[in-house]
Design a protein around this motif. Structure first.
Motif, PDB file in Angstrom:
ATOM      1  N   VAL A   1      42.260  40.225  53.890  1.00  0.00           N
ATOM      2  CA  VAL A   1      41.710  41.421  52.683  1.00  0.00           C
ATOM      3  C   VAL A   1      40.305  41.165  52.408  1.00  0.00           C
ATOM      4  O   VAL A   1      39.914  40.411  52.636  1.00  0.00           O
ATOM      5  CB  VAL A   1      43.098  41.260  51.579  1.00  0.00           C
ATOM      6  N   SER A   2      39.982  42.593  52.387  1.00  0.00           N
ATOM      7  CA  SER A   2      38.170  42.224  51.750  1.00  0.00           C
ATOM      8  C   SER A   2      38.208  43.476  50.223  1.00  0.00           C
ATOM      9  O   SER A   2      38.349  44.032  51.251  1.00  0.00           O
ATOM     10  CB  SER A   2      37.426  42.209  53.358  1.00  0.00           C
ATOM     11  N   VAL A   3      37.174  42.694  49.586  1.00  0.00           N
ATOM     12  CA  VAL A   3      36.992  43.739  48.621  1.00  0.00           C
ATOM     13  C   VAL A   3      35.778  44.131  48.760  1.00  0.00           C
ATOM     14  O   VAL A   3      35.385  42.903  48.412  1.00  0.00           O
ATOM     15  CB  VAL A   3      37.743  43.181  47.377  1.00  0.00           C
ATOM     16  N   ASP A   4      35.380  44.578  48.829  1.00  0.00           N
ATOM     17  CA  ASP A   4      33.405  45.374  48.421  1.00  0.00           C
ATOM     18  C   ASP A   4      33.445  46.026  47.008  1.00  0.00           C
ATOM     19  O   ASP A   4      33.984  46.711  46.606  1.00  0.00           O
ATOM     20  CB  ASP A   4      33.008  46.621  49.287  1.00  0.00           C
TER      21      ASP A   4
END
Length: 100
Positions: free
Chosen positions: A45-48
């Motif tokens: 999971v990547s969150v900007d």
């Protein structure tokens, strides 16, 4: 509590007086136990954090689908926007204070 007295939920349910405390017809406690003990997780999971929030989408999801108060949701979003405009960037990590 019944669980402390009997040791686990299954034993507590077996000892429960069904005339005084009837269980619902659909009571999937075994499935809930499996979910809590072995949750489905992912590490991909990547969150900007720099993206602008879709306020209408948040309001629609929380208010129309989950039953939250629209006034409270909009108030929370306004508070987040205010904090973002005052500070400009997300909060610093604690480690950043101890760099040489």
């Amino acid at each position: 509590s019944l669980i402390r007295k009997h040791g686990d939920l299954s034993s507590a349910i077996a000892a429960l007086d069904q005339t005084k405390h009837p269980l619902p017809d659909f009571f999937p406690y075994e499935e809930a136990r499996k979910l809590l003990r072995h949750p489905e997780v992912t590490s991909e999971v990547s969150v900007d954090w720099n993206l602008k929030a879709d306020e209408d989408g948040v309001v629609n999801f929380l208010c129309n689908e989950k039953g939250f108060s629209e006034a409270r949701v909009r108030g929370g979003l306004a508070g987040l926007k205010k904090a973002r405009s005052v500070h400009g960037v997300p909060q610093s990590r604690l480690e950043s204070f101890f760099k040489p």
